[in-house]
Enzyme design. Structure first.
Site, PDB file in Angstrom:
ATOM      1  N   ASP A  47       6.730  -4.051  -7.201  1.00 32.43           N
ATOM      2  CA  ASP A  47       5.919  -2.965  -6.654  1.00 32.43           C
ATOM      3  C   ASP A  47       6.208  -1.715  -7.485  1.00 32.43           C
ATOM      4  O   ASP A  47       6.964  -1.782  -8.465  1.00 32.43           O
ATOM      5  CB  ASP A  47       6.220  -2.740  -5.159  1.00 32.43           C
TER       6      ASP A  47
ATOM      7  N   HIS B 141      -0.094  -1.195  -7.463  1.00 31.64           N
ATOM      8  CA  HIS B 141       1.339  -1.293  -7.126  1.00 31.64           C
ATOM      9  C   HIS B 141       2.159  -1.823  -8.297  1.00 31.64           C
ATOM     10  O   HIS B 141       3.009  -2.706  -8.131  1.00 31.64           O
ATOM     11  CB  HIS B 141       1.533  -2.165  -5.876  1.00 31.64           C
TER      12      HIS B 141
ATOM     13  N   GLU C 205      -4.787  -2.130  -2.459  1.00 30.70           N
ATOM     14  CA  GLU C 205      -4.564  -0.711  -2.731  1.00 30.70           C
ATOM     15  C   GLU C 205      -4.531  -0.373  -4.225  1.00 30.70           C
ATOM     16  O   GLU C 205      -3.546   0.162  -4.718  1.00 30.70           O
ATOM     17  CB  GLU C 205      -3.249  -0.264  -2.045  1.00 30.70           C
TER      18      GLU C 205
ATOM     19  N   TRP D 110      -5.043  -8.143   6.168  1.00 31.57           N
ATOM     20  CA  TRP D 110      -4.032  -7.208   6.688  1.00 31.57           C
ATOM     21  C   TRP D 110      -4.630  -5.945   7.268  1.00 31.57           C
ATOM     22  O   TRP D 110      -4.075  -5.365   8.203  1.00 31.57           O
ATOM     23  CB  TRP D 110      -3.017  -6.857   5.586  1.00 31.57           C
TER      24      TRP D 110
ATOM     25  N   TYR E 101       2.740  -6.126  11.658  1.00 29.39           N
ATOM     26  CA  TYR E 101       3.505  -5.243  10.767  1.00 29.39           C
ATOM     27  C   TYR E 101       4.814  -4.853  11.443  1.00 29.39           C
ATOM     28  O   TYR E 101       4.867  -3.955  12.284  1.00 29.39           O
ATOM     29  CB  TYR E 101       2.655  -4.036  10.355  1.00 29.39           C
ATOM     30  N   PHE E 102       5.874  -5.535  11.022  1.00 25.81           N
ATOM     31  CA  PHE E 102       7.171  -5.314  11.653  1.00 25.81           C
ATOM     32  C   PHE E 102       7.884  -4.079  11.084  1.00 25.81           C
ATOM     33  O   PHE E 102       9.053  -3.840  11.404  1.00 25.81           O
ATOM     34  CB  PHE E 102       8.050  -6.567  11.518  1.00 25.81           C
ATOM     35  N   ASP E 103       7.163  -3.294  10.245  1.00 26.63           N
ATOM     36  CA  ASP E 103       7.735  -2.002   9.854  1.00 26.63           C
ATOM     37  C   ASP E 103       7.338  -0.925  10.864  1.00 26.63           C
ATOM     38  O   ASP E 103       7.785   0.216  10.762  1.00 26.63           O
ATOM     39  CB  ASP E 103       7.321  -1.602   8.421  1.00 26.63           C
TER      40      ASP E 103
ATOM     41  N   TRP F  16       7.709  -4.406   5.272  1.00 30.91           N
ATOM     42  CA  TRP F  16       7.730  -3.425   4.179  1.00 30.91           C
ATOM     43  C   TRP F  16       8.946  -2.532   4.399  1.00 30.91           C
ATOM     44  O   TRP F  16       9.166  -2.045   5.512  1.00 30.91           O
ATOM     45  CB  TRP F  16       6.435  -2.593   4.177  1.00 30.91           C
TER      46      TRP F  16
ATOM     47  N   GLU G 109      10.202   0.488   3.044  1.00 37.33           N
ATOM     48  CA  GLU G 109      10.403   1.904   2.714  1.00 37.33           C
ATOM     49  C   GLU G 109      11.478   2.534   3.594  1.00 37.33           C
ATOM     50  O   GLU G 109      12.319   3.302   3.126  1.00 37.33           O
ATOM     51  CB  GLU G 109       9.097   2.695   2.909  1.00 37.33           C
TER      52      GLU G 109
HETATM   53  C1  ACM Z   1      -0.374  -3.854   2.426  1.00 43.91           C
HETATM   54  O1  ACM Z   1       0.179  -3.579   3.495  1.00 43.91           O
HETATM   55  N1  ACM Z   1      -0.606  -2.915   1.542  1.00 43.91           N
HETATM   56  C2  ACM Z   1      -0.790  -5.204   2.103  1.00 43.91           C
END
Ligand code: ACM
Ligand code: ZN
Length: 611
Positions: A203, A276, A340, A406, A431-433, A481, A483
């Site tokens: 990424d 990315h 993205e 997604w 989305y487990f973030d 994700w 971050e």
């Molecule tokens: C994504 O969450 N950008 C796939």
């Protein structure tokens, strides 16, 4: 009540009582498709043996794995012997049969023997996972457990997964996680009967896999100068000033592939393109539009405008990278990202514009579609298939692509409609973030709100899907994700126990879904997590506040807790009450509330102000 009705009532209460006691013995997650409770139990002792087919090396390996785990925690030394068809008393018998699917199994526990039948080694492995869940939770430990009765309640289970693709993702670019942690992650996946690990390896913020032909990808691309501290939208943003890096050697990645395979998990690598990709461009500027040498590995989160320029030299690079990736990862699918990708650079790049003209494309979306098609051709020619995020629909879908939906379910529905396989991972359910509790009481996360009850309620077969298109939904996965997950403890915190809910969505029958029953079983799952040293979230034990206006315009506050055995207490102006019914707010009030089990606090003391 007349006496006959009374008798029936007593009888019914008796049976439901028996049933509840029976059910309490079987704390299995994900719940098996069919479970018949039986009386009695199988007791492990010095006479217990495991019998298996010595012509099947996988079966023998699993049998040894099973007895070594039992030995570790019980001290019992259980021999693995050749199965000679004689149903010995005290035996645990592993047997492959030809009458079921590869992941299906039957498990029969009687006082005299335990029989595991499965269509393939994977099914035996899943039967073992179920058997562990029938045993005391100490089976998950890593040391001798004293004063534990090693026994299994009698039962008959017939089980098979609902979905073929049961996935979990991990972003190792935003933060890097050790090989040891990846193994722990895979172990936890196996317990939940998941079978696909989506490894997000590249990424903007770091390239994390060694590519021998392009050493700068890791020498340069795996290290960022510093990292954003705190929340993205804080003003001003603050950075930690410390270089951050890490990558996996090809040998380490192969070790992970092998470790996963032993747990019947396929590893799908993701190499992000065309967006990315700042870490790659920083390593090799010739990959960018206008050969931009000022691009650096990103130190901030977000979506970046610098992306791969779709000229031939870039494709040669990507094909060489993917050749090494295919050599490490035997998976049918290779994930190529596709999400993205801003088109700003392509709009002002003469190479890109010439390509649009030459290929007679409509616009830059056409260029993105061309990019994905060309990579798909390459991978298809090598016997592999691509998965891409749902943006690969933009400008026209590559002919054999599988879509990972997604941004919602629309992309998945559109792709299935066009006869493409899809994996559902909508941001609202997978989305487990996102936060799993009240953000004011939780560690910093990217945003959103996804409590475990919402994961549990998720249905991968979207209602808009035509009956004929449902078969294209291979399954679903949770995305992680990182971050805001700077270390592995925080990853565990975000993933567990939500993964338990998703596992039941993916494995168990749709009509078996029962939130009340599940949250009862989750209490035992927490004990297993403790044995495994998994840092699961305790949001389950916190009180939720919900306010509602009554018809006569009063505010009512409802308190609830996911923990089914909790009692809720609350305090107003220092006075303590047991919560039994909604609280009427008749003045400005601060309500403090907390959940207790047997008078011991189990959740946080939370406070909310109402007007
Ligand atoms: C994504 O969450 N950008 C796939
Ligand atoms: Zn360009």
């Amino acid at each position: 009540m007349n006496s006959n009705i009374m008798k029936i009532f007593i009888l019914l209460s008796f049976f439901s009582g028996v049933f509840m006691i029976q059910a309490a013995k079987y704390q299995i997650i994900p719940i098996p498709q069919k479970l018949i409770p039986k009386n009695g139990s199988f007791k492990f002792n010095s006479k217990t043996v495991v019998l298996c087919d010595f012509n099947c090396p996988e079966e023998v390996r699993l049998a040894h794995q099973f007895v070594s785990q039992i030995q570790l925690v019980s001290g019992l030394n259980i021999p693995v012997l050749r199965n000679q068809q004689n149903l010995n008393a005290r035996a645990i018998i592993f047997k492959l049969t030809t009458d079921s699917g590869a992941e299906s199994y039957r498990l029969k526990v009687t006082p005299n023997f335990i029989q595991i039948n499965a269509g393939a080694a994977a099914g035996i492995f899943y039967a073992m996972q179920t058997l562990y869940q029938l045993m005391p939770v100490e089976i998950y430990g890593n040391k001798l457990a004293h004063k534990v009765k090693w026994q299994v309640p009698c039962v008959e289970i017939v089980d098979a997964p609902r979905f073929a693709y049961r996935g979990l993702h991990l972003d190792v670019s935003r933060h890097f996680f050790s090989i040891n942690f990846i193994k722990k992650y895979l172990d936890a996946m196996a317990i939940h009967k998941l079978n696909t690990f989506h490894w997000h390896l590249t990424d903007d913020q770091g390239w994390r896999i060694e590519i021998k032909k392009y050493p700068k990808l890791t020498q340069v691309g795996s290290i960022r100068a510093q990292t954003l501290e705190g929340y993205y939208f804080s003003n001003p943003q603050k950075f930690d000033g410390k270089p951050y890096g890490g990558f996996y050697t090809q040998d380490e990645a192969r070790e992970i592939v092998a470790y996963a395979a032993q747990r019947f998990i396929t590893v799908i690598p993701e190499i992000e393109m065309p967006g990315h990709s700042e870490a790659a461009l920083a390593s090799y500027p010739f990959l960018s539009c206008n050969n931009d040498t000022t691009i650096r590995v990103a130190t901030n989160w977000g979506i970046f405008k610098d992306v791969f320029c779709p000229r031939d030299t870039t494709f040669r690079f990507l094909e060489n990278v993917l050749t090494e990736i295919m050599d490490i990862f035997p998976s049918k699918f290779i994930h190529i990202g596709g999400d993205e990708c801003p088109k700003d650079r392509w709009k002002s790049c003469s190479d890109c514009q010439q390509l649009i003209q030459k290929l007679d494309l409509k616009d830059e979306n056409g260029l993105q579609s061309y990019f994905i098609h060309r990579i798909e051709n390459f991978l298809n020619a090598h016997g592999r298939s691509i998965i891409g995020w749902d943006e690969i629909l933009d400008g026209g879908l590559a002919p054999n692509a599988t879509v990972m939906s997604w941004r919602g379910t629309a992309g998945g529905v559109e792709a299935a409609n066009a006869g493409h396989n899809v994996i559902m991972t909508p941001v609202t359910s997978c989305y487990f973030d996102h936060y799993q509790g009240d953000p004011s009481t939780e560690p910093l996360a990217i945003g959103g709100f996804l409590p475990i009850s919402q994961v549990y309620a998720y249905e991968p077969i979207a209602p808009e899907l035509a009956a004929n298109d449902k078969k294209y939904v291979l399954g679903s996965q949770a995305n992680v994700w990182t971050e805001y997950m700077p270390n592995s403890r925080q990853v565990e915190y975000m993933v567990f126990p939500r993964l338990a809910a998703l596992s039941e969505v993916l494995w168990s029958g749709k009509n078996q879904r029962n939130w009340n029953d599940f949250r009862g079983r989750l209490l035992t799952q927490f004990e297993r997590y403790k044995q495994l040293d998994i840092n699961y979230s305790k949001a389950f034990f916190n009180v939720s506040f919900q306010s509602q206006l009554t018809t006569d315009h009063q505010t009512q506050v409802f308190l609830s807790c996911d923990d089914p055995i909790a009692e809720i207490y609350y305090w107003i102006s220092g006075k303590k009450f047991r919560y039994t019914h909604p609280i009427i707010v008749d003045k400005n009030m601060i309500i403090n509330a907390q959940a207790f089990e047997k008078k011991i606090p189990v959740g946080k003391l939370l406070s909310k102000t109402f007007h």
